[in-house]
Design an enzyme around this catalytic site. Structure first.
Site, PDB file in Angstrom:
ATOM      1  N   GLU A 175      28.340 -20.780  20.202  1.00  0.00           N
ATOM      2  CA  GLU A 175      27.749 -21.109  18.905  1.00  0.00           C
ATOM      3  C   GLU A 175      27.451 -19.848  17.960  1.00  0.00           C
ATOM      4  O   GLU A 175      26.306 -19.803  17.885  1.00  0.00           O
ATOM      5  CB  GLU A 175      26.376 -21.876  19.119  1.00  0.00           C
ATOM      6  CG  GLU A 175      26.576 -23.230  19.755  1.00  0.00           C
ATOM      7  CD  GLU A 175      25.321 -24.114  19.935  1.00  0.00           C
ATOM      8  OE1 GLU A 175      24.073 -23.466  19.917  1.00  0.00           O
ATOM      9  OE2 GLU A 175      25.421 -25.363  20.127  1.00  0.00           O
ATOM     10  N   GLU A 381      30.485 -29.485  24.069  1.00  0.00           N
ATOM     11  CA  GLU A 381      29.306 -29.666  24.197  1.00  0.00           C
ATOM     12  C   GLU A 381      28.913 -31.151  23.433  1.00  0.00           C
ATOM     13  O   GLU A 381      29.181 -30.992  22.167  1.00  0.00           O
ATOM     14  CB  GLU A 381      28.435 -28.745  23.577  1.00  0.00           C
ATOM     15  CG  GLU A 381      27.827 -27.567  24.500  1.00  0.00           C
ATOM     16  CD  GLU A 381      26.816 -26.668  24.182  1.00  0.00           C
ATOM     17  OE1 GLU A 381      25.621 -27.213  23.609  1.00  0.00           O
ATOM     18  OE2 GLU A 381      26.739 -25.388  24.380  1.00  0.00           O
TER      19      GLU A 381
HETATM   20  C1  BGP Z   1      23.251 -25.800  22.456  1.00  0.00           C
HETATM   21  C2  BGP Z   1      23.229 -24.844  23.494  1.00  0.00           C
HETATM   22  C3  BGP Z   1      23.067 -25.099  24.614  1.00  0.00           C
HETATM   23  C4  BGP Z   1      22.450 -26.486  24.785  1.00  0.00           C
HETATM   24  C5  BGP Z   1      22.273 -27.449  23.763  1.00  0.00           C
HETATM   25  C6  BGP Z   1      21.310 -28.465  24.100  1.00  0.00           C
HETATM   26  O1  BGP Z   1      22.768 -25.398  21.124  1.00  0.00           O
HETATM   27  O2  BGP Z   1      24.597 -24.216  23.130  1.00  0.00           O
HETATM   28  O3  BGP Z   1      22.799 -23.869  25.479  1.00  0.00           O
HETATM   29  O4  BGP Z   1      20.999 -25.974  25.423  1.00  0.00           O
HETATM   30  O5  BGP Z   1      22.483 -26.949  22.526  1.00  0.00           O
HETATM   31  O6  BGP Z   1      20.119 -27.971  23.280  1.00  0.00           O
HETATM   32  P1  BGP Z   1      18.687 -28.053  23.725  1.00  0.00           P
HETATM   33  O7  BGP Z   1      18.904 -27.658  25.392  1.00  0.00           O
HETATM   34  O8  BGP Z   1      18.050 -27.389  23.141  1.00  0.00           O
HETATM   35  O9  BGP Z   1      18.630 -29.440  23.934  1.00  0.00           O
END
Ligand code: BGP
Length: 481
Positions: A175, A381
């Site tokens: 990201e 993701e």
């Molecule tokens: C993205 C990241 C991840 C992950 C995901 C879910 O921004 O790349 O590392 O954590 O989001 O977010 P969260 O864990 O805050 O629910």
């Protein structure tokens, strides 16, 4: 219509959110190790030293470092074709700028990749996923300093040489576009925060000094990414590199022309300020206007343009959780979201953490990106963070199945439309620490991990209903959803 043969079904994790073992086998401290646990209403803190009595969830994670074999075997049981994971820079170079790599760290990931290969799982490796050596934060304030580029390239060259026969697919930065915002200052750029409070929604711009430092730091990351690609192609011409963007899609809130412009502008900057550099080697045509808006100037070197042009990636990868709206009406309510947020959409439902659920937006986003670059796409993701209840050794998570089914259908729709999608690695395939809140309670996994927000639990693993569902999806290559 079905998914193409050889489609990479799988899941994704990040080392700082699951490995734990923060001081084992010579690992150094990373910025991630300085974030305390928070909740949806109470933000995480970043502490300069490790403070007595505070809970730092990365320190133990879900102990994936020691239990990787059990976990990866569970992934294989579901039939994973790909496992997206990250190498923790501080396991390889504990302070970021050490003379020699840490042999134990190298050995660990060799075991992980070897196991993946034995089980028929293709590793997809993120080189930097929200963890930056704290040593370099203290020394140079992170990516703001040009010398960090050399340290990063030394690290990536080491791991590419080391694993050249085990890993083919690489993502340089997770990201990377989160570095555009205040929330990315420490998380992604390794810079000391101005406040102890980690404001995940911080889109605050700050003074010209702050924005110039941030945008220069981001430029340094982009140069480091390109240099890594250039070096990697020498090490193994079969390597394939991807950018990784926090997918942000903004709809105009109304058909008011100013809303349409505002949505276009958000989409352009949020996705393609970084996407264009990594995919085409050139800054977006509107980048200068954005820098002017921020009152920022980037410190560059003359040779950078050529480096960026030479070090472009092969595919576009991204995270997708939600969409947002854009409007010029200041009265409209803002929603919560994955680092980037906008106006709430009245047509969509939200998760327990306020992220608006929009499967159709995934189809739109894939096509939007594919028509721009016409290069392969990986969805690396996507998932639902929810509260799960363990009952009789399982979790009846129909809500997760519904979420994933709709998103997979939307991805299939994009493939039908003509986009070239190669992979789907669902986020948090095993429950892990949330990046934004530091909680365990926000669970994404197909596999439940017995650990709570306070860090208590047996760490035992349990298959949820979604585990069996995803296994069938993979078996039928997406025919049975
Ligand atoms: C993205 C990241 C991840 C992950 C995901 C879910 O921004 O790349 O590392 O954590 O989001 O977010 P969260 O864990 O805050 O629910």
């Amino acid at each position: 219509m079905s998914f193409p043969k050889g489609f990479f079904w799988g899941g994704a994790t990040a080392s700082n959110q699951c490995e734990g073992a923060w001081q084992q086998d010579g690992k150094g401290e990373s910025c991630a190790d300085h974030f305390t646990a928070g909740t949806v209403s109470q933000p995480r803190l970043f502490t300069e030293t490790i403070e007595e009595g505070m809970n730092y969830p990365s320190h133990d994670g879900i102990d994936h470092y020691n239990r990787y074999e059990e976990d990866i075997r569970l992934f294989a049981e579901m039939g994973f074709k790909m496992y997206r994971m990250s190498i923790n820079w501080t396991r390889i170079y504990p302070n970021g700028d050490d003379e020699k790599p840490n042999a134990k760290g190298l050995e660990h990931y060799r075991k992980v990749f070897t196991l993946c290969r034995q089980l028929g799982i293709e590793p997809l490796v993120t080189m930097s996923h929200y963890e930056f050596p704290y040593g370099l934060t203290k020394k140079w304030n992170g990516w703001q300093d040009r010398r960090t580029i050399d340290c990063f390239v030394r690290y990536t060259t080491t791991i590419m040489n080391e694993y050249k026969d085990l890993v083919k697919y690489w993502l340089t930065f997770n990201e990377i576009n989160v570095s555009l915002f205040g929330s990315g200052d420490t998380l992604s750029l390794g810079m000391k925060p101005e406040s102890r409070i980690f404001d995940v929604m911080s889109t605050q711009k700050g003074s010209a000094k702050v924005t110039s430092a941030r945008m220069t730091a981001l430029h340094n990351q982009l140069v480091a990414s390109a240099l890594t690609v250039i070096e990697g192609r020498k090490i193994n011409p079969n390597f394939r590199f991807g950018c990784m963007i926090a997918g942000a899609i903004a709809y105009p809130y109304a058909c008011r022309p100013s809303d349409v412009y505002s949505a276009w502008w958000k989409n352009e900057v949020y996705n393609f300020y970084c996407g264009d550099v990594q995919m085409t080697g050139r800054y977006n045509p509107y980048a200068d206007k954005y820098l002017k808006e921020l009152n920022a100037t980037i410190t560059k070197r003359p040779e950078d343009d050529e480096i960026l042009l030479k070090g472009t990636v092969d595919f576009y990868s991204f995270s997708y959780y939600m969409s947002m709206c854009a409007s010029t009406d200041p009265e409209l309510t803002k929603g919560a979201g994955n680092m980037i947020n906008g106006v709430r959409n009245p047509y969509l439902k939200s998760s327990d953490w306020g992220w608006q659920i929009d499967p159709e937006g995934l189809r739109y986003y894939i096509n939007y990106v594919y028509s721009r670059y016409q290069k392969p796409i990986m969805v690396v993701e996507n998932g639902l963070g929810a509260v799960d209840e363990l009952v009789d050794g399982t979790v009846h998570d129909q809500y997760r199945i519904d979420y994933l089914r709709e998103h997979i259908k939307a991805m299939e729709g994009a493939i039908e439309d003509g986009s070239d999608v190669r992979a789907y690695t669902m986020w948090g395939c095993i429950d892990l620490v949330s990046a934004s809140t530091g909680e365990m309670k926000k669970r994404y996994g197909f596999i439940y991990v017995d650990k709570d927000n306070e860090g208590k639990g047996t760490l035992n693993r349990y298959r949820k209903d979604s585990f069996w569902w995803y296994k069938r999806v993979i078996e039928t290559n997406g025919e049975e959803l």
